[in-house]
Design a protein around this motif. Sequence first.
Motif, PDB file in Angstrom:
ATOM      1  N   ARG A 128      20.603  53.710  16.409  1.00  0.00           N
ATOM      2  CA  ARG A 128      20.177  53.423  15.037  1.00  0.00           C
ATOM      3  C   ARG A 128      18.683  53.057  15.024  1.00  0.00           C
ATOM      4  O   ARG A 128      17.922  53.541  14.178  1.00  0.00           O
ATOM      5  CB  ARG A 128      20.993  52.265  14.470  1.00  0.00           C
ATOM      6  N   LEU A 164      27.667  63.771  23.072  1.00  0.00           N
ATOM      7  CA  LEU A 164      28.158  63.051  21.897  1.00  0.00           C
ATOM      8  C   LEU A 164      26.997  62.989  20.909  1.00  0.00           C
ATOM      9  O   LEU A 164      25.837  62.928  21.321  1.00  0.00           O
ATOM     10  CB  LEU A 164      28.556  61.637  22.347  1.00  0.00           C
ATOM     11  N   GLN A 166      25.461  61.595  16.838  1.00  0.00           N
ATOM     12  CA  GLN A 166      25.564  60.820  15.611  1.00  0.00           C
ATOM     13  C   GLN A 166      24.516  61.329  14.630  1.00  0.00           C
ATOM     14  O   GLN A 166      23.667  62.139  14.997  1.00  0.00           O
ATOM     15  CB  GLN A 166      25.330  59.323  15.892  1.00  0.00           C
ATOM     16  N   CYS A 167      24.621  60.852  13.376  1.00  0.00           N
ATOM     17  CA  CYS A 167      23.706  61.338  12.339  1.00  0.00           C
ATOM     18  C   CYS A 167      23.099  60.168  11.575  1.00  0.00           C
ATOM     19  O   CYS A 167      23.667  59.071  11.552  1.00  0.00           O
ATOM     20  CB  CYS A 167      24.460  62.176  11.308  1.00  0.00           C
ATOM     21  N   TRP A 168      22.010  60.448  10.931  1.00  0.00           N
ATOM     22  CA  TRP A 168      21.412  59.493   9.994  1.00  0.00           C
ATOM     23  C   TRP A 168      22.453  59.171   8.916  1.00  0.00           C
ATOM     24  O   TRP A 168      23.271  60.020   8.556  1.00  0.00           O
ATOM     25  CB  TRP A 168      20.180  60.149   9.360  1.00  0.00           C
ATOM     26  N   TYR A 169      22.430  57.948   8.402  1.00  0.00           N
ATOM     27  CA  TYR A 169      23.333  57.593   7.290  1.00  0.00           C
ATOM     28  C   TYR A 169      22.581  56.664   6.338  1.00  0.00           C
ATOM     29  O   TYR A 169      21.575  56.041   6.719  1.00  0.00           O
ATOM     30  CB  TYR A 169      24.627  56.962   7.808  1.00  0.00           C
ATOM     31  N   PRO A 170      23.036  56.555   5.085  1.00  0.00           N
ATOM     32  CA  PRO A 170      22.230  55.877   4.063  1.00  0.00           C
ATOM     33  C   PRO A 170      21.861  54.417   4.371  1.00  0.00           C
ATOM     34  O   PRO A 170      20.787  53.974   3.986  1.00  0.00           O
ATOM     35  CB  PRO A 170      23.115  55.956   2.810  1.00  0.00           C
TER      36      PRO A 170
ATOM     37  N   TYR B 165      35.806  62.361  19.330  1.00  0.00           N
ATOM     38  CA  TYR B 165      34.434  62.006  18.932  1.00  0.00           C
ATOM     39  C   TYR B 165      33.486  63.179  19.175  1.00  0.00           C
ATOM     40  O   TYR B 165      32.596  63.461  18.396  1.00  0.00           O
ATOM     41  CB  TYR B 165      33.924  60.808  19.731  1.00  0.00           C
ATOM     42  N   ASP B 169      32.573  66.993  13.559  1.00  0.00           N
ATOM     43  CA  ASP B 169      31.265  67.068  12.906  1.00  0.00           C
ATOM     44  C   ASP B 169      31.086  65.902  11.937  1.00  0.00           C
ATOM     45  O   ASP B 169      29.960  65.538  11.609  1.00  0.00           O
ATOM     46  CB  ASP B 169      31.152  68.382  12.130  1.00  0.00           C
ATOM     47  N   SER B 187      30.034  56.547   6.757  1.00  0.00           N
ATOM     48  CA  SER B 187      28.962  55.897   7.519  1.00  0.00           C
ATOM     49  C   SER B 187      29.534  54.986   8.600  1.00  0.00           C
ATOM     50  O   SER B 187      30.526  54.316   8.366  1.00  0.00           O
ATOM     51  CB  SER B 187      28.083  55.053   6.584  1.00  0.00           C
ATOM     52  N   PRO B 188      28.874  54.951   9.765  1.00  0.00           N
ATOM     53  CA  PRO B 188      29.293  53.976  10.771  1.00  0.00           C
ATOM     54  C   PRO B 188      28.921  52.580  10.288  1.00  0.00           C
ATOM     55  O   PRO B 188      27.874  52.413   9.651  1.00  0.00           O
ATOM     56  CB  PRO B 188      28.479  54.366  12.009  1.00  0.00           C
ATOM     57  N   PHE B 193      33.905  52.895  12.859  1.00  0.00           N
ATOM     58  CA  PHE B 193      33.219  54.122  13.265  1.00  0.00           C
ATOM     59  C   PHE B 193      33.108  55.099  12.100  1.00  0.00           C
ATOM     60  O   PHE B 193      33.908  55.071  11.174  1.00  0.00           O
ATOM     61  CB  PHE B 193      33.975  54.784  14.412  1.00  0.00           C
ATOM     62  N   GLY B 194      32.151  55.968  12.177  1.00  0.00           N
ATOM     63  CA  GLY B 194      31.987  56.995  11.164  1.00  0.00           C
ATOM     64  C   GLY B 194      30.914  57.966  11.609  1.00  0.00           C
ATOM     65  O   GLY B 194      30.173  57.696  12.560  1.00  0.00           O
ATOM     66  N   LYS B 195      30.878  59.118  10.967  1.00  0.00           N
ATOM     67  CA  LYS B 195      29.820  60.105  11.247  1.00  0.00           C
ATOM     68  C   LYS B 195      29.558  60.802   9.929  1.00  0.00           C
ATOM     69  O   LYS B 195      30.476  61.362   9.330  1.00  0.00           O
ATOM     70  CB  LYS B 195      30.293  61.080  12.317  1.00  0.00           C
ATOM     71  N   ASN B 196      28.315  60.762   9.501  1.00  0.00           N
ATOM     72  CA  ASN B 196      28.021  61.083   8.109  1.00  0.00           C
ATOM     73  C   ASN B 196      26.880  62.089   7.983  1.00  0.00           C
ATOM     74  O   ASN B 196      25.801  61.751   7.490  1.00  0.00           O
ATOM     75  CB  ASN B 196      27.658  59.762   7.408  1.00  0.00           C
ATOM     76  N   PRO B 197      27.076  63.331   8.446  1.00  0.00           N
ATOM     77  CA  PRO B 197      25.955  64.278   8.413  1.00  0.00           C
ATOM     78  C   PRO B 197      25.470  64.603   7.005  1.00  0.00           C
ATOM     79  O   PRO B 197      24.318  64.986   6.822  1.00  0.00           O
ATOM     80  CB  PRO B 197      26.539  65.531   9.084  1.00  0.00           C
ATOM     81  N   GLY B 199      25.243  62.426   4.609  1.00  0.00           N
ATOM     82  CA  GLY B 199      24.614  61.248   4.010  1.00  0.00           C
ATOM     83  C   GLY B 199      25.356  60.755   2.776  1.00  0.00           C
ATOM     84  O   GLY B 199      24.740  60.231   1.841  1.00  0.00           O
TER      85      GLY B 199
END
Lengths: 199, 300
Positions: A128, A164, A166-170, B165, B169, B187-188, B193-197, B199
């Motif tokens: 993060r 593995l 992860q992505c950007w999130y708000p 995991y 996607d 969102s994590p 846990f979470g994965k939010n491509p 947004g």
Amino acid sequence: MLKVSVSNLECFRIWRQDDDLDMGWLMDRLLGLVEQTPQQRAGEALHKALELAPVGQVDQLHGLGYRFWFDCDCQVAYSPLREVALAKEYGDLRVTGRADSVIGSTIVDYKTGIHYDPDRLLSSYQWRLYMNALPEAIRFEWRYFVLRPTDDPREYHVSEHHQLSQCWYPDLHKDCRELARQYYEFARDIPALKRMAVL
Amino acid sequence: MTLKIIPAGEPITVSNINLAIYGPPGTGKTTLANSAERAINLDFDRGAYRAGLRVDTVAVTSWNDVVGFTAQDLAAYKTIVVDTAGRALDRLSEDIIAENPKAGRGGALSLQGFGTLKVRFAAFLKLLNSLGKDVVLVAHMDEQRNGDDIIERLDVQGGSKGEIYKSVDAMGRIFVTPTLQRVIDFSPRANSFGKNPAGFEIIPIPHPDDNNHFLADLIKDIKAKLNDMSAEQVEAQKVNEDWITALADFSTVEDFNRNLADIRKASRSVQSKFAKRAKELGFTYDKQHKVYVMVEVVHA
């Protein structure tokens, strides 16, 4: 302004969460008093080897006097952007780090260890903090290499490779800012941290 | 066994995805999963009858019921719902031990058995993806206590969680708010846990009578975002590579000052390399005059 590395900020977060870790555990890490284990030294060597590796196919890599044999198939993308220094200020705290590789808008982080634990990677704040320090980053990717020692202390086998992402999130920035705030509140009254961290 | 270092690739078109949804019992996971496009539910958990939205369902009693799926069997469907992923892995474990008793110990998988489980589950997902299907992995929620905190995560046995995991996607957690609204959060969070491509913010889940294609719409949005990301990624990499090539030839203060306006528009990682290269050559940035200057060495 206080300064802390991403790794040390992650140690602070772990320490806060784990009731079994005492203040000595944290301070040893923040003040750099913990000696590297042989496994960590090997990990550093593999990082160096990957940093210097050109495009191509190999069954072994060399770095910092270590040799790594690949017992598994793995594929990593080459990027000329390696060892990228990152920094981000949160009020009066400057958080610094170094990304192993940046490919377009993806930060790639090499990890080594003896046991792959995706829960631990995903729960961490390291990814993060890196993403928040690099505005163009929309994706974070771990490449985890499981290292198996041999009789020769400078020779290891890479027995597993895990990928593995992860992505950007708000709320990414909000989460990082909150951790930074907690650390700043903690560190600002500790002379040893103030002495070594003021820019 | 080798390590391959390859050049960063071309954009990849995402036409199907794997998605995980998890949450506590009774929060409507199956109902949500069934609202994906032309879904078929592989009911490993024998709970599909409780869903508020019914779709074609296969009551799975053993791994053999699913292992022989052909393109023709699944031709009418776009989304395969694995309900639940935890029970699917249990069925697969039983199959592995039945085939090779050495892969199990006391009914549980041995280390070797776990290795087989990971490989076969990954192959199953790959097969479904190769048939052009989206896969929705439904999972129960496991609560792990960590001091005073409770960490919510997928309830899936040991090492195979890593496979989920790795293969998903996007991952969303369903929960019910204090105002009794069912929501999904991709969102994590500090404790989940979470994965939010895409947004997404936290999204209220509509009643299936009001919207029976809710997950189909979310999957469409996720795919669109993943395709954008893939194209952006390649474009960004091209720009970065051009800069790195150019930087290698920079040798004078003028080279840096001539490119100051452009470097301000470049990515932060390229800016970092720009500053590093200047430092290597002995140049420093004069903040007052906003230009790079040669560091003067004063000899005694």
